[in-house]
Motif scaffolding. Structure first.
Motif, PDB file in Angstrom:
ATOM      1  N   UNK A 199       0.807  -1.219   0.000  1.00 28.69           N
ATOM      2  CA  UNK A 199       0.000   0.000   0.000  1.00 28.69           C
ATOM      3  C   UNK A 199       0.845   1.277   0.000  1.00 28.69           C
ATOM      4  N   UNK A 200       2.165   1.160   0.181  1.00 27.41           N
ATOM      5  CA  UNK A 200       3.020   2.343   0.244  1.00 27.41           C
ATOM      6  C   UNK A 200       3.172   2.991  -1.136  1.00 27.41           C
ATOM      7  N   UNK A 201       3.339   4.297  -1.161  1.00 29.37           N
ATOM      8  CA  UNK A 201       3.414   5.059  -2.415  1.00 29.37           C
ATOM      9  C   UNK A 201       4.833   5.189  -2.958  1.00 29.37           C
ATOM     10  N   UNK A 202       5.853   5.129  -2.059  1.00 26.11           N
ATOM     11  CA  UNK A 202       7.223   5.387  -2.498  1.00 26.11           C
ATOM     12  C   UNK A 202       8.102   4.166  -2.273  1.00 26.11           C
ATOM     13  N   UNK A 203       8.883   3.844  -3.265  1.00 30.97           N
ATOM     14  CA  UNK A 203       9.806   2.726  -3.176  1.00 30.97           C
ATOM     15  C   UNK A 203      11.111   3.187  -2.527  1.00 30.97           C
ATOM     16  N   UNK A 204      11.901   2.223  -2.072  1.00 32.20           N
ATOM     17  CA  UNK A 204      13.229   2.547  -1.542  1.00 32.20           C
ATOM     18  C   UNK A 204      14.054   3.181  -2.655  1.00 32.20           C
ATOM     19  N   UNK A 205      14.693   4.288  -2.354  1.00 35.27           N
ATOM     20  CA  UNK A 205      15.477   5.018  -3.338  1.00 35.27           C
ATOM     21  C   UNK A 205      14.740   6.209  -3.931  1.00 35.27           C
ATOM     22  N   UNK A 206      13.448   6.313  -3.687  1.00 28.66           N
ATOM     23  CA  UNK A 206      12.667   7.421  -4.241  1.00 28.66           C
ATOM     24  C   UNK A 206      13.110   8.743  -3.625  1.00 28.66           C
ATOM     25  N   UNK A 207      13.178   9.790  -4.437  1.00 28.72           N
ATOM     26  CA  UNK A 207      13.524  11.120  -3.957  1.00 28.72           C
ATOM     27  C   UNK A 207      12.234  11.833  -3.538  1.00 28.72           C
ATOM     28  N   UNK A 208      12.229  12.322  -2.306  1.00 32.73           N
ATOM     29  CA  UNK A 208      11.010  12.875  -1.723  1.00 32.73           C
ATOM     30  C   UNK A 208      11.318  14.193  -1.016  1.00 32.73           C
ATOM     31  N   UNK A 209      10.252  14.856  -0.622  1.00 28.95           N
ATOM     32  CA  UNK A 209      10.322  16.006   0.274  1.00 28.95           C
ATOM     33  C   UNK A 209       9.540  15.665   1.534  1.00 28.95           C
ATOM     34  N   UNK A 210      10.115  15.982   2.698  1.00 31.57           N
ATOM     35  CA  UNK A 210       9.474  15.680   3.983  1.00 31.57           C
ATOM     36  C   UNK A 210       9.227  16.973   4.748  1.00 31.57           C
ATOM     37  N   UNK A 211       8.094  17.022   5.405  1.00 32.84           N
ATOM     38  CA  UNK A 211       7.783  18.190   6.225  1.00 32.84           C
ATOM     39  C   UNK A 211       8.500  18.046   7.565  1.00 32.84           C
ATOM     40  N   UNK A 222       9.081  20.868   9.642  1.00 32.19           N
ATOM     41  CA  UNK A 222       8.609  21.945  10.509  1.00 32.19           C
ATOM     42  C   UNK A 222       7.303  22.443   9.911  1.00 32.19           C
ATOM     43  N   UNK A 223       6.510  23.226  10.674  1.00 33.22           N
ATOM     44  CA  UNK A 223       5.208  23.667  10.159  1.00 33.22           C
ATOM     45  C   UNK A 223       5.271  24.314   8.777  1.00 33.22           C
ATOM     46  N   UNK A 224       6.302  25.063   8.501  1.00 30.63           N
ATOM     47  CA  UNK A 224       6.412  25.740   7.198  1.00 30.63           C
ATOM     48  C   UNK A 224       7.712  25.388   6.478  1.00 30.63           C
ATOM     49  N   UNK A 225       8.248  24.201   6.745  1.00 31.75           N
ATOM     50  CA  UNK A 225       9.546  23.854   6.162  1.00 31.75           C
ATOM     51  C   UNK A 225       9.536  22.433   5.620  1.00 31.75           C
ATOM     52  N   UNK A 226      10.018  22.284   4.381  1.00 30.47           N
ATOM     53  CA  UNK A 226      10.170  20.981   3.745  1.00 30.47           C
ATOM     54  C   UNK A 226      11.647  20.742   3.459  1.00 30.47           C
ATOM     55  N   UNK A 227      12.057  19.491   3.536  1.00 30.74           N
ATOM     56  CA  UNK A 227      13.453  19.142   3.267  1.00 30.74           C
ATOM     57  C   UNK A 227      13.504  17.979   2.283  1.00 30.74           C
ATOM     58  N   UNK A 228      14.462  18.031   1.369  1.00 27.99           N
ATOM     59  CA  UNK A 228      14.613  16.966   0.384  1.00 27.99           C
ATOM     60  C   UNK A 228      15.404  15.802   0.972  1.00 27.99           C
ATOM     61  N   UNK A 229      15.074  14.627   0.479  1.00 23.47           N
ATOM     62  CA  UNK A 229      15.784  13.441   0.934  1.00 23.47           C
ATOM     63  C   UNK A 229      15.483  12.245   0.063  1.00 23.47           C
ATOM     64  N   UNK A 230      15.899  11.075   0.564  1.00 18.20           N
ATOM     65  CA  UNK A 230      15.735   9.831  -0.191  1.00 18.20           C
ATOM     66  C   UNK A 230      15.238   8.741   0.745  1.00 18.20           C
TER      67      UNK A 230
END
Length: 259
Positions: free
Chosen positions: A193-205, A207-215
């Motif tokens: 049921x998960x949307x992202x596979x291992x290795x996918x590049x994502x943005x994570x919240x 802080x309330x108004x801050x997103x950070x890129x990661x994998x």
């Protein structure tokens, strides 16, 4: 409502007063009736209400760490006892580990819907992914839990639950708890049921108004006690571009999205 019966069911210790006024046979009959309502509270005989202060105060009866230290006496799982059609106690022993998320949902629904009739709950749980025992005690819809000592090498990983209450549906409680077992099939369903596979590049919240890129570096990440969710399963573990590792508690666009 029988207030006297409920008080006995709630008790951590029972004082049987005026024992000098009856014979041993009558005392045995009364004690038997009390144990039928609450088989877990010790009974102390007394006369003229003469009881040492230390026997009734500062008992730490609701102290979870003390409960762990007295593990062998915490749960009596030999049998269940019924004294009439309304109030009973039920002990459940379930081999294997339970899933933290399923357990939280079941306990939450149970106490919300039946909490008024469940006088006491207590148990020692084997949570999947956690090396430590989880101990909890509850009164009606309020309960506390804590992690205690680690499971000993070779010790069977099993959970033990005790309920004391009115109109307990024994088979329903057994089936509900059994449905919380952690199984390989459960992990397969969650992973699918998960949307992202291992290795996918994502943005994570972060802080309330801050997103950070990661994998994404892991799916179905087992949280550690230090993260405050021992035995809990988060959808993802993500390595941020700066090198920090975080867990993502929800698979939702409000928390994590494709970069």
């Amino acid at each position: 409502e029988n207030e006297a019966v409920e008080q006995v069911a709630f008790a951590d210790r029972l004082l049987l007063n005026k024992v000098d006024l009856v014979d041993e046979a009558e005392l045995a009959r009364v004690e038997g009736r009390l144990r039928a309502i609450n088989s877990f509270a010790p009974i102390q005989r007394c006369q003229q209400s003469q009881v040492a202060v230390g026997d009734v105060l500062e008992l730490r009866a609701f102290d979870l760490q003390r409960t762990l230290e007295m593990d062998d006496g915490f749960l009596d799982t030999d049998a269940e006892h019924e004294h009439d059609a309304s109030v009973s106690s039920l002990a459940i022993v379930q081999p294997g580990e339970v899933d933290a998320e399923l357990l939280e949902g079941w306990i939450g629904d149970l106490l919300r819907d039946r909490g008024a009739d469940i006088f006491r709950t207590k148990g020692i749980l084997a949570i999947a992914g956690s090396p430590k025992k989880c101990v909890f005690q509850g009164v009606h819809m309020i309960f506390n839990s804590a992690l205690g000592g680690e499971w000993a090498e070779g010790e069977p990983r099993e959970s033990r639950l005790v309920f004391i209450g009115k109109n307990l549906q024994h088979e329903e409680l057994r089936a509900g708890f059994s449905a919380c077992l952690a199984t390989p099939q459960l992990d397969v369903q969650r992973r699918a049921a998960l949307r992202f596979e291992v290795g996918a590049h994502v943005q994570c919240k972060v802080a309330p108004d801050e997103w950070a890129k990661g994998r994404v570096v892991a799916q179905l990440y087992r949280n550690t006690p230090e993260e405050g969710r021992a035995g809990g399963v988060s959808p993802y573990q993500v390595e941020l571009d700066g090198g920090d590792l975080i867990f993502v508690p929800l698979d939702d666009d409000q928390v994590i999205r494709r970069a």
